[in-house]
Design a protein around this motif. Structure first.
Motif, PDB file in Angstrom:
ATOM      1  N   GLU A 181      54.165  76.739 -33.971  1.00 39.52           N
ATOM      2  CA  GLU A 181      53.370  77.690 -34.756  1.00 39.52           C
ATOM      3  C   GLU A 181      51.951  77.146 -34.966  1.00 39.52           C
ATOM      4  OE1 GLU A 181      54.645  78.337 -38.778  1.00 39.52           O
ATOM      5  OE2 GLU A 181      53.948  80.417 -38.772  1.00 39.52           O
ATOM      6  N   ARG A 202      56.026  82.348 -34.634  1.00 41.82           N
ATOM      7  CA  ARG A 202      57.181  81.610 -35.108  1.00 41.82           C
ATOM      8  C   ARG A 202      58.496  82.151 -34.551  1.00 41.82           C
ATOM      9  NH1 ARG A 202      57.451  77.602 -38.719  1.00 41.82           N
ATOM     10  NH2 ARG A 202      59.579  77.322 -39.437  1.00 41.82           N
ATOM     11  N   ASP A 203      58.521  83.469 -34.320  1.00 41.85           N
ATOM     12  CA  ASP A 203      59.784  84.034 -33.834  1.00 41.85           C
ATOM     13  C   ASP A 203      59.847  84.044 -32.304  1.00 41.85           C
ATOM     14  OD1 ASP A 203      57.923  85.965 -33.369  1.00 41.85           O
ATOM     15  OD2 ASP A 203      59.045  87.606 -34.309  1.00 41.85           O
ATOM     16  N   GLU A 230      63.485  84.203 -42.148  1.00 42.45           N
ATOM     17  CA  GLU A 230      62.799  84.709 -40.955  1.00 42.45           C
ATOM     18  C   GLU A 230      63.717  85.558 -40.083  1.00 42.45           C
ATOM     19  OE1 GLU A 230      59.373  81.256 -40.471  1.00 42.45           O
ATOM     20  OE2 GLU A 230      61.250  81.080 -39.359  1.00 42.45           O
ATOM     21  N   ALA A 231      64.990  85.136 -39.986  1.00 41.54           N
ATOM     22  CA  ALA A 231      65.938  85.934 -39.192  1.00 41.54           C
ATOM     23  C   ALA A 231      66.167  87.285 -39.853  1.00 41.54           C
ATOM     24  CB  ALA A 231      67.252  85.178 -39.048  1.00 41.54           C
ATOM     25  N   ARG A 282      62.742  94.880 -36.527  1.00 44.30           N
ATOM     26  CA  ARG A 282      62.918  94.791 -35.082  1.00 44.30           C
ATOM     27  C   ARG A 282      62.216  95.933 -34.360  1.00 44.30           C
ATOM     28  NH1 ARG A 282      68.618  94.886 -33.011  1.00 44.30           N
ATOM     29  NH2 ARG A 282      69.305  93.783 -34.849  1.00 44.30           N
ATOM     30  N   THR A 328      66.176  83.283 -33.928  1.00 45.31           N
ATOM     31  CA  THR A 328      67.372  82.742 -34.573  1.00 45.31           C
ATOM     32  C   THR A 328      68.500  83.741 -34.405  1.00 45.31           C
ATOM     33  OG1 THR A 328      66.036  81.649 -36.232  1.00 45.31           O
ATOM     34  CG2 THR A 328      68.357  81.962 -36.753  1.00 45.31           C
ATOM     35  N   ARG A 365      59.596  74.428 -34.475  1.00 47.23           N
ATOM     36  CA  ARG A 365      58.932  75.711 -34.739  1.00 47.23           C
ATOM     37  C   ARG A 365      57.603  75.497 -35.458  1.00 47.23           C
ATOM     38  NH1 ARG A 365      64.122  79.134 -36.520  1.00 47.23           N
ATOM     39  NH2 ARG A 365      64.148  80.613 -34.808  1.00 47.23           N
ATOM     40  N   ASP A 379      68.982  76.361 -42.432  1.00 47.29           N
ATOM     41  CA  ASP A 379      67.609  76.194 -42.880  1.00 47.29           C
ATOM     42  C   ASP A 379      67.227  77.475 -43.621  1.00 47.29           C
ATOM     43  OD1 ASP A 379      64.923  75.973 -43.199  1.00 47.29           O
ATOM     44  OD2 ASP A 379      64.505  75.332 -41.138  1.00 47.29           O
ATOM     45  N   ARG A 418      62.456  83.770 -26.561  1.00 50.53           N
ATOM     46  CA  ARG A 418      62.183  85.141 -26.122  1.00 50.53           C
ATOM     47  C   ARG A 418      61.532  85.126 -24.745  1.00 50.53           C
ATOM     48  NH1 ARG A 418      62.839  88.853 -30.357  1.00 50.53           N
ATOM     49  NH2 ARG A 418      62.581  87.920 -32.407  1.00 50.53           N
ATOM     50  N   SER A 420      63.204  89.406 -39.041  1.00 49.24           N
ATOM     51  CA  SER A 420      63.288  89.895 -37.660  1.00 49.24           C
ATOM     52  C   SER A 420      64.246  91.075 -37.575  1.00 49.24           C
ATOM     53  CB  SER A 420      63.784  88.807 -36.716  1.00 49.24           C
ATOM     54  OG  SER A 420      62.886  87.743 -36.691  1.00 49.24           O
ATOM     55  N   TYR A 474      70.313  79.910 -30.739  1.00 48.75           N
ATOM     56  CA  TYR A 474      68.890  80.237 -30.589  1.00 48.75           C
ATOM     57  C   TYR A 474      68.640  80.822 -29.211  1.00 48.75           C
ATOM     58  CZ  TYR A 474      68.346  77.173 -34.630  1.00 48.75           C
ATOM     59  OH  TYR A 474      68.449  76.605 -35.864  1.00 48.75           O
ATOM     60  N   SER A 503      60.046  92.085 -29.733  1.00 54.87           N
ATOM     61  CA  SER A 503      61.476  92.126 -29.517  1.00 54.87           C
ATOM     62  C   SER A 503      61.708  93.079 -28.350  1.00 54.87           C
ATOM     63  CB  SER A 503      62.189  92.614 -30.777  1.00 54.87           C
ATOM     64  OG  SER A 503      61.787  93.940 -31.021  1.00 54.87           O
ATOM     65  N   MET A 521      64.959  71.807 -35.203  1.00 53.67           N
ATOM     66  CA  MET A 521      64.447  73.125 -34.805  1.00 53.67           C
ATOM     67  C   MET A 521      63.349  73.573 -35.755  1.00 53.67           C
ATOM     68  SD  MET A 521      65.623  74.263 -32.015  1.00 53.67           S
ATOM     69  CE  MET A 521      65.081  75.963 -32.120  1.00 53.67           C
ATOM     70  N   GLY A 522      63.513  73.275 -37.043  1.00 53.68           N
ATOM     71  CA  GLY A 522      62.481  73.625 -38.025  1.00 53.68           C
ATOM     72  C   GLY A 522      61.164  72.952 -37.674  1.00 53.68           C
ATOM     73  N   ARG A 546      64.495  78.678 -44.562  1.00 55.42           N
ATOM     74  CA  ARG A 546      63.358  79.384 -43.963  1.00 55.42           C
ATOM     75  C   ARG A 546      63.826  80.214 -42.771  1.00 55.42           C
ATOM     76  NH1 ARG A 546      57.380  77.366 -42.642  1.00 55.42           N
ATOM     77  NH2 ARG A 546      56.697  79.345 -41.777  1.00 55.42           N
ATOM     78  N   GLU A 547      64.706  79.599 -41.962  1.00 55.81           N
ATOM     79  CA  GLU A 547      65.245  80.287 -40.794  1.00 55.81           C
ATOM     80  C   GLU A 547      66.000  81.555 -41.224  1.00 55.81           C
ATOM     81  OE1 GLU A 547      68.410  78.430 -38.236  1.00 55.81           O
ATOM     82  OE2 GLU A 547      66.631  77.520 -37.343  1.00 55.81           O
ATOM     83  N   GLN A 582      72.502  85.717 -44.336  1.00 53.53           N
ATOM     84  CA  GLN A 582      71.414  86.529 -43.784  1.00 53.53           C
ATOM     85  C   GLN A 582      71.545  87.969 -44.278  1.00 53.53           C
ATOM     86  OE1 GLN A 582      70.532  86.071 -39.597  1.00 53.53           O
ATOM     87  NE2 GLN A 582      69.856  88.200 -39.449  1.00 53.53           N
TER      88      GLN A 582
END
Lengths: 491, 240
Positions: free
Chosen positions: B207, B213-214, A350-351, A358, B218, B203, A344, B227, A354, B224, B235, B199-200, A346-347, A384
């Motif tokens: 959201e 969202r996190d 976003e990853a 972090r 991921t 989320r 995905d 958290r 992150s 996955y 984090s 999963m999309g 978007r994923e 990524q």
């Protein structure tokens, strides 16, 4: 020129021949049958005469019991026999002899060749017509049988050729053995198959072509004049050409397979080597980081703490540099084969965010994902990495208080991730150079090794995508990452 | 078992092993070390540890296999240390029952945070209650309902099942294969397209319900993880 068949291969061929051929194998080629035909003229005469005499005796034996005109039908047996065995002319000759014998011995006045009654004339005429038609039919049947036998010979040859070509480890060796086989099928004594095109037609040379493409030639010796123009020769040529082409294709594939295996072995070796090198480079750094981490429990004064922090941060910098160099080496060596999966987009972004943020909340990247964005196909960690490098670059080269915009949208069967910053932009002349390894823009005040974008582009392309710099807009720089949405996109 | 938790550190590099031993001891744990698969099995059998830190690149064998062997008779959590290139081994080890992983090079602070989290989870009862609460998220298993801050969120059965598995894993990473097998069935282990799409949507709905969202992390190339403090958008917060 190749030598005639080697004994070993010939054994093999003869074995095949015995298996496939019960009646008219290569042991009785056309020329042998022609010789047989010449010597059999005498036997045809004798046999036809014997048939007429035999029929006369039978008719003579039967006439007391049955009417003589009906008994005359037995002469047709003689006509049929002669024409079916020796052909139409012997059939006609036999029918004439039969008519004369019938008239002479049985039709009144007997023992003369005179015919008195008109009904006897009619009987004789009917007899002659029947004999002619019968002998023609029998002769046709016989010609069909001969043709079928010839085709069977050719088919048997084709089968032998196919078997040898499909199983021989070396095409040239196989062809050396097959030349004579083909020649004998055509009535010649010797044949040599030569691959490659022949510039001029020559006597005794049968060109082998497949759909107009020259494949080679069959050089014949000991064949009848005009043999190479005959229909059977053309059929054999077509067959040979097709099978040689097939054999060449098989050889090519075997060569390719060997090359691919060698390439795979070399790739595996490179991957293993780089894995060992990265382990060796990374382990000392990991040990330094772990050892420095252990000192966090020590009671240090401010200056000592500063030194410890320096060890920590510089180890981190060194680690990133080593990772970048290793990635670049892997890319260059082709030792980073993507493990493709559905992702995905978007994923992915976003990853990447992150990973970059972090250590704290992220407030600089503005992400917009357009509706109906499909999944992309590629190696997750590698892609990524691409997004991280591009984002990191944008964040580094734009003011810390300005946002970086990321937009994910579908475009022409691909997904485009555009990253736009509000920095000083890239000069048009540098648009390609910034993707070269160790290339830096003119901003020497920003730290970096000049590897991030090179690695990003390399990884994007290895995954069937691409990364480029959009034409300069009013301010800042816009990078476009295009990713494939089909499984075929990967390399 | 007496006093402080016992941690078994497995790494073939002596300097790393020693540095981790000192650091973990100073952090208040008891530490045993091993440099190979064979040593690991012996050490773990002689005095069963409360946690194993396992470097996947061992000189005498496959780290993932060692992990599966330990998992057969050792209940203690296993924290993997893996190099970037050992992605496949890492996923196999997680599928074989490892609880979490760190990618080299890692910061010691991050390692300590993972150790604390794993020991805390191992100490507490497995969350098999009918109502599981993770941060602001509440998942009611019998009623198959999900709420964020008390406000219900409507999920499809598949989305609910995905969230249920993540919640039950309670902070442990779930590999793509694990999720596909559990939610769709063993025949679907390779259908990652299905997983990504659902999963999309999951989320998106969380959201829209007000969850960061996190909250579902991921783990690219792996899977996955929900958290621990879902919704707080934090984090492990350890500087590198």
């Amino acid at each position: 020129m190749r030598a005639p068949a080697e004994p070993t291969t010939c054994d093999n061929l003869c074995m095949v021949a015995t298996r496939t051929d019960g009646r008219l194998g290569p042991s009785r080629p056309v020329s042998a049958r022609l010789r047989d035909a010449r010597s059999s003229r005498l036997s045809a005469l004798v046999a036809s005469a014997a048939l007429v005499v035999g029929s006369t005796l039978v008719v003579g034996a039967l006439t007391p019991e049955i009417p003589v005109r009906s008994a005359g039908v037995f002469y047709l047996v003689a006509v049929l026999g002669a024409s079916s065995v020796y052909g139409v002319w012997w059939g006609l000759a036999t029918s004439l002899a039969s008519a004369l014998a019938f008239n002479f011995f049985f039709l009144p006045p007997e023992h003369t060749l005179v015919v008195n009654s008109s009904s006897d004339w009619l009987a004789l005429a009917a007899f002659a017509v029947t004999a002619v038609v019968t002998s023609d039919l029998a002769a046709r049947e016989r010609a069909g049988r001969d043709e079928a036998a010839r085709r069977a010979d050719e088919a048997a040859l084709g089968e032998r050729l196919a078997t040898v070509i499909a199983t021989a480890p070396n095409l040239d060796n196989a062809l050396a053995a097959l030349g004579d086989q083909a020649a004998r099928t055509l009535g010649a004594t010797q044949g040599v198959i030569v691959r490659g095109s022949s510039p001029f037609p020559r006597p005794g040379v049968l060109p082998l072509e497949l759909n107009g493409r020259p494949i080679g030639e069959l050089r014949l010796s000991g064949g009848a004049p005009g043999l190479v123009e005959s229909q059977p020769a053309r059929r054999v040529a077509r067959q040979l050409a097709g099978l040689i082409a097939l054999g060449e294709e098989r050889e090519r594939r075997m060569r390719e397979e060997v090359n691919a295996k060698a390439l795979q072995r070399s790739d595996q070796l490179k991957t293993a080597l780089l894995r060992a090198v990265s382990h060796d480079l990374r382990s000392p750094l990991q040990a330094i980081a772990a050892a420095a981490g252990g000192l966090h429990y020590a009671s240090l004064d401010a200056e000592e703490q500063e030194l410890l922090d320096t060890i920590g941060s510089e180890t981190g910098r060194m680690s990133r540099m080593v990772e970048n160099l290793l990635d670049l080496s892997r890319l260059t060596a082709g030792a980073l084969p993507p493990v493709a999966d559905w992702l995905d987009p978007r994923e992915l972004v976003e990853a990447a965010m992150s990973e970059l943020f972090r250590d704290g909340p992220q407030n600089r990247v503005r992400l917009v994902v357009m509706p109906e964005v499909p999944l992309v196909h590629g190696d997750g960690p590698q892609l990524q990495r691409v997004v991280v490098n591009v984002l990191e670059n944008a964040l580094k080269f734009s003011p810390a208080d300005r946002p970086v915009d990321v937009r994910v949208a579908r475009r022409d069967g691909a997904v485009e991730i555009t990253v736009s910053d509000e920095g000083s932009g890239v000069a048009a002349s540098d648009a390609e150079r910034i993707f070269e390894a160790f290339a830096r823009g003119d901003r020497t005040d920003v730290p970096g090794s000049g590897l991030g974008l090179a690695i990003a582009r390399g990884l994007a392309r290895a995954n069937g995508g691409d990364l480029w710099l959009a034409p300069p807009a009013s301010r800042g720089a816009t990078f476009v990452l295009s990713l494939p949405t089909t499984a075929r996109g990967g390399r | 078992m007496s006093g402080e938790p016992l941690i078994l550190v497995v790494d073939d590099e002596r300097p790393i092993r020693r540095a981790l031993e000192v650091t973990l001891t100073k952090a208040g744990y008891r530490v045993a070390t091993a440099g190979s698969s064979a040593e690991t099995l012996t050490a773990a059998a002689l005095s069963p540890p409360d946690l194993v830190i396992l470097d996947l690149m061992l000189p005498d064998g496959d780290g993932a296999e060692l992990c599966a062997e330990l998992r057969d008779w050792l209940a203690a959590p296993i924290l993997l240390i893996s190099a970037v290139e050992a992605e496949g081994e890492k996923i196999r080890a997680l599928d074989a029952g490892a609880d979490d992983y760190l990618t080299k090079p890692f910061a010691v602070g991050e390692l300590l945070a993972r150790v604390r989290a794993l020991l805390r989870r191992a100490g507490g009862a497995a969350p098999r209650d009918s109502l599981i609460e993770v941060g602001r998220l509440a998942v009611d298993l019998p009623r198959r309902s999900v709420a964020v801050d008390g406000a219900e969120i409507h999920l499809t059965p598949t989305e609910f099942d995905l969230l249920k598995e993540l919640t039950l894993a309670a902070g442990r990473p779930l590999t793509h294969q694990m999720m596909l097998r559990k939610v769709w069935g063993p025949g679907y282990a390779r259908e990652t397209q299905l997983l990504r799409t659902h999963m999309g949507r999951l989320r998106d709905k969380l959201e829209a319900g007000g969850l960061a969202r996190d909250s579902i992390e991921t783990l690219t190339g792996v899977g996955y993880r929900l958290r621990d403090g879902a919704g707080a958008s934090t984090s492990y917060g350890i500087s590198r």
